[in-house]
Design a protein around this motif. Structure first.
Motif, mmCIF file in Angstrom:
data_model
loop_
_atom_site.group_PDB
_atom_site.id
_atom_site.type_symbol
_atom_site.label_atom_id
_atom_site.label_comp_id
_atom_site.label_asym_id
_atom_site.label_seq_id
_atom_site.Cartn_x
_atom_site.Cartn_y
_atom_site.Cartn_z
ATOM 1 N N LEU A 180 -10.445 -19.125 -2.970
ATOM 2 C CA LEU A 180 -9.726 -18.743 -2.807
ATOM 3 C C LEU A 180 -8.725 -19.277 -3.910
ATOM 4 O O LEU A 180 -8.275 -18.045 -4.950
ATOM 5 C CB LEU A 180 -8.367 -18.539 -1.687
ATOM 6 C CG LEU A 180 -7.268 -18.074 -2.247
ATOM 7 C CD1 LEU A 180 -7.786 -16.076 -1.770
ATOM 8 C CD2 LEU A 180 -6.274 -17.469 -0.516
ATOM 9 N N LEU A 181 -8.207 -20.010 -4.028
ATOM 10 C CA LEU A 181 -7.683 -19.974 -5.579
ATOM 11 C C LEU A 181 -8.444 -19.842 -6.639
ATOM 12 O O LEU A 181 -7.431 -19.819 -7.822
ATOM 13 C CB LEU A 181 -7.007 -22.017 -5.732
ATOM 14 C CG LEU A 181 -5.588 -22.115 -4.394
ATOM 15 C CD1 LEU A 181 -5.275 -23.125 -4.201
ATOM 16 C CD2 LEU A 181 -4.449 -21.116 -4.345
ATOM 17 N N SER A 182 -9.424 -20.512 -6.589
ATOM 18 C CA SER A 182 -10.512 -20.148 -7.947
ATOM 19 C C SER A 182 -10.475 -19.246 -8.147
ATOM 20 O O SER A 182 -10.894 -18.132 -9.376
ATOM 21 C CB SER A 182 -11.791 -21.417 -7.581
ATOM 22 O OG SER A 182 -11.671 -23.024 -7.293
ATOM 23 N N SER A 183 -10.337 -17.735 -7.131
ATOM 24 C CA SER A 183 -10.819 -16.568 -7.155
ATOM 25 C C SER A 183 -9.884 -15.941 -8.075
ATOM 26 O O SER A 183 -9.614 -14.648 -8.927
ATOM 27 C CB SER A 183 -11.166 -15.550 -6.126
ATOM 28 O OG SER A 183 -10.827 -14.022 -6.145
ATOM 29 N N PHE A 243 -10.004 -14.255 -11.722
ATOM 30 C CA PHE A 243 -9.684 -12.961 -11.967
ATOM 31 C C PHE A 243 -8.648 -12.860 -11.483
ATOM 32 O O PHE A 243 -8.171 -11.942 -10.569
ATOM 33 C CB PHE A 243 -11.219 -13.151 -10.388
ATOM 34 C CG PHE A 243 -12.054 -12.940 -11.014
ATOM 35 C CD1 PHE A 243 -13.446 -12.385 -12.006
ATOM 36 C CD2 PHE A 243 -12.818 -14.142 -9.894
ATOM 37 C CE1 PHE A 243 -14.258 -12.717 -12.497
ATOM 38 C CE2 PHE A 243 -13.883 -14.628 -10.300
ATOM 39 C CZ PHE A 243 -14.963 -13.975 -11.518
ATOM 40 N N PRO A 244 -7.570 -13.681 -12.389
ATOM 41 C CA PRO A 244 -6.211 -12.994 -11.996
ATOM 42 C C PRO A 244 -5.935 -11.107 -11.839
ATOM 43 O O PRO A 244 -6.727 -11.109 -12.977
ATOM 44 C CB PRO A 244 -5.469 -13.671 -12.810
ATOM 45 C CG PRO A 244 -6.354 -14.046 -14.296
ATOM 46 C CD PRO A 244 -7.823 -13.772 -13.135
ATOM 47 N N THR A 261 -1.402 -14.585 -11.196
ATOM 48 C CA THR A 261 -0.522 -13.639 -10.173
ATOM 49 C C THR A 261 -2.152 -12.496 -9.467
ATOM 50 O O THR A 261 -2.973 -12.406 -10.263
ATOM 51 C CB THR A 261 -0.265 -13.222 -9.950
ATOM 52 O OG1 THR A 261 0.542 -12.612 -11.235
ATOM 53 C CG2 THR A 261 1.588 -14.279 -10.071
ATOM 54 N N LYS A 262 -2.728 -12.846 -8.238
ATOM 55 C CA LYS A 262 -3.181 -11.588 -7.649
ATOM 56 C C LYS A 262 -2.515 -10.971 -6.390
ATOM 57 O O LYS A 262 -2.292 -11.647 -5.455
ATOM 58 C CB LYS A 262 -4.553 -12.713 -7.233
ATOM 59 C CG LYS A 262 -6.223 -11.316 -7.005
ATOM 60 C CD LYS A 262 -7.116 -12.445 -7.034
ATOM 61 C CE LYS A 262 -8.531 -11.177 -6.603
ATOM 62 N NZ LYS A 262 -8.501 -10.619 -7.984
ATOM 63 N N ILE A 268 2.078 -7.085 -2.687
ATOM 64 C CA ILE A 268 2.258 -8.501 -2.078
ATOM 65 C C ILE A 268 1.363 -9.724 -2.684
ATOM 66 O O ILE A 268 -0.231 -8.750 -3.279
ATOM 67 C CB ILE A 268 1.604 -8.204 -0.963
ATOM 68 C CG1 ILE A 268 2.938 -7.506 0.016
ATOM 69 C CG2 ILE A 268 1.272 -8.993 0.124
ATOM 70 C CD1 ILE A 268 2.585 -7.046 1.191
ATOM 71 N N GLY A 269 0.710 -10.860 -2.832
ATOM 72 C CA GLY A 269 -0.350 -12.001 -3.346
ATOM 73 C C GLY A 269 -0.139 -12.838 -3.206
ATOM 74 O O GLY A 269 0.732 -13.486 -2.598
ATOM 75 N N LEU A 270 -0.692 -13.761 -4.261
ATOM 76 C CA LEU A 270 -0.929 -15.131 -4.888
ATOM 77 C C LEU A 270 -0.861 -15.368 -5.533
ATOM 78 O O LEU A 270 -1.118 -14.888 -6.340
ATOM 79 C CB LEU A 270 -2.016 -15.422 -3.722
ATOM 80 C CG LEU A 270 -2.253 -16.959 -3.474
ATOM 81 C CD1 LEU A 270 -0.955 -17.660 -2.153
ATOM 82 C CD2 LEU A 270 -3.566 -17.908 -2.787
ATOM 83 N N MET A 271 0.331 -16.448 -6.160
ATOM 84 C CA MET A 271 0.545 -17.217 -6.965
ATOM 85 C C MET A 271 0.365 -17.718 -7.539
ATOM 86 O O MET A 271 0.590 -19.269 -6.642
ATOM 87 C CB MET A 271 1.755 -16.906 -7.631
ATOM 88 C CG MET A 271 3.016 -17.338 -6.830
ATOM 89 S SD MET A 271 3.399 -18.535 -7.114
ATOM 90 C CE MET A 271 4.003 -18.581 -8.309
ATOM 91 N N ILE A 272 -0.330 -19.080 -8.675
ATOM 92 C CA ILE A 272 -0.095 -20.053 -8.881
ATOM 93 C C ILE A 272 0.503 -20.644 -9.599
ATOM 94 O O ILE A 272 0.121 -19.981 -11.217
ATOM 95 C CB ILE A 272 -2.158 -20.806 -9.616
ATOM 96 C CG1 ILE A 272 -2.740 -20.316 -7.887
ATOM 97 C CG2 ILE A 272 -2.365 -21.948 -9.670
ATOM 98 C CD1 ILE A 272 -4.591 -20.395 -8.528
ATOM 99 N N CYS A 273 1.152 -21.811 -10.069
ATOM 100 C CA CYS A 273 1.644 -22.020 -11.216
ATOM 101 C C CYS A 273 0.927 -23.645 -11.912
ATOM 102 O O CYS A 273 1.141 -23.722 -11.135
ATOM 103 C CB CYS A 273 3.466 -22.358 -10.765
ATOM 104 S SG CYS A 273 4.302 -22.803 -11.952
#
Length: 292
Positions: free
Chosen positions: A22-25, A29-30, A48-49, A55-60
């Motif tokens: 999921l994190l790789s996606s 593909f953000p 962010t996606k 609503i979503g998921l962010m990676i920092c």
């Protein structure tokens, strides 16, 4: 595994391999990439996606000059565009990571409300470009919840809402005066709290707690931005996670006269949400701050 992934519709992720996929996606593909140059060798990057509107998921994490990205943390989020408070709000950086918390001092609550700032990159970018942090004008609060319950509304007389609003306005004026050091206001608030405590103690023998407490917000657990809330449902929006296809429920909840947009996985919600009913649950408080 982040505890609030189920709230945005990833309740089926149980293994680290599923999480990594999921994190790789998200990274590959953000929907949005934000970058801030920290120094000559590295940049702060947030991917962010969205899985549903706002609503979503962010990676920092940090990215070096060669384009190699090192993740620091990831978080689910929900944003709100409804102004919750225009009270004085300060922003503080977390000591262990590149994240920011807001502290809102609203007299309607009687406590300092601490929340995770979702748009911290905009706040941080302003500081980099202008050389100083901006002044926060208002905050739009939101929250994620993994388990919640729907409560029936309290039966009230038609004039009860008008009387309660008048009392609340008077209490807010007393709180503002007490903060300025007015001893009469402090004494009056102390007497009111004692009378309320005595009244609740007497009613507990014959009434259920939820017939007396219409709305409340109180800290929950060890984390400073976790709260237990009870509030009136103002709006209900059914949603679906576009990736996992899990059903979600978004509610605008009026809690102590503050509006909070709450998101919960439908499988974690007990009861049927409807406008006028009440919501009870443990939340992780977030927010979007507007500034000048």
């Amino acid at each position: 595994m982040h505890a609030y992934l189920p709230a945005i519709g990833f309740g089926q992720i149980k293994k680290k391999s599923q999480l990594q996929q999921l994190l790789s996606s998200v990274q590959n593909f953000p929907d949005q990439v934000q970058k801030i140059r920290l120094d000559e060798e590295s940049s702060l990057v947030v991917y962010t996606k969205e899985v549903a509107p706002d609503i979503g998921l962010m990676i920092c994490g940090e990215e070096d000059m060669q384009g190699s990205f090192q993740m620091e943390y990831y978080e689910p989020y929900i944003n709100s565009n409804v102004c919750s408070s225009k009270a004085e709000c300060s922003i503080e950086k977390e000591s262990a990571r590149e994240a920011y918390d807001g502290v809102c001092d609203d007299c309607r609550l009687g406590l300092n409300l601490i929340f995770s700032v979702n748009n911290f990159m905009e706040y941080r970018k302003y500081q980099v470009l202008q050389g100083f942090f901006p002044t926060v004008t208002d905050a739009c609060l939101s929250a994620l919840c993994t388990q919640g319950k729907i409560l029936l509304p309290i039966l009230k007389r038609p004039e009860a809402a008008r009387i309660a609003k008048k009392k609340e306005q008077g209490r807010q004026k007393l709180i503002e005066a007490a903060r300025e050091g007015n001893q009469e206001a402090i004494d009056s608030l102390t007497i009111d709290d004692m009378n309320l405590s005595n009244k609740v103690g007497r009613l507990l023998n014959s009434c259920d707690i939820y017939t007396m407490v219409e709305s409340s917000i109180m800290p929950c657990g060890m984390e400073s931005d976790r709260y237990t809330i009870i509030g009136e449902i103002l709006n209900v929006v059914p949603l679906v996670n576009e990736i996992s296809k899990e059903p979600l429920c978004q509610m605008d909840v009026k809690c102590n006269n503050i509006c909070i947009r709450v998101l919960v996985n439908r499988s974690g919600l007990m009861g049927e949400p409807m406008v006028g009913r009440r919501f009870k649950g443990d939340i992780w408080l977030q927010g979007v701050v507007n500034f000048v």
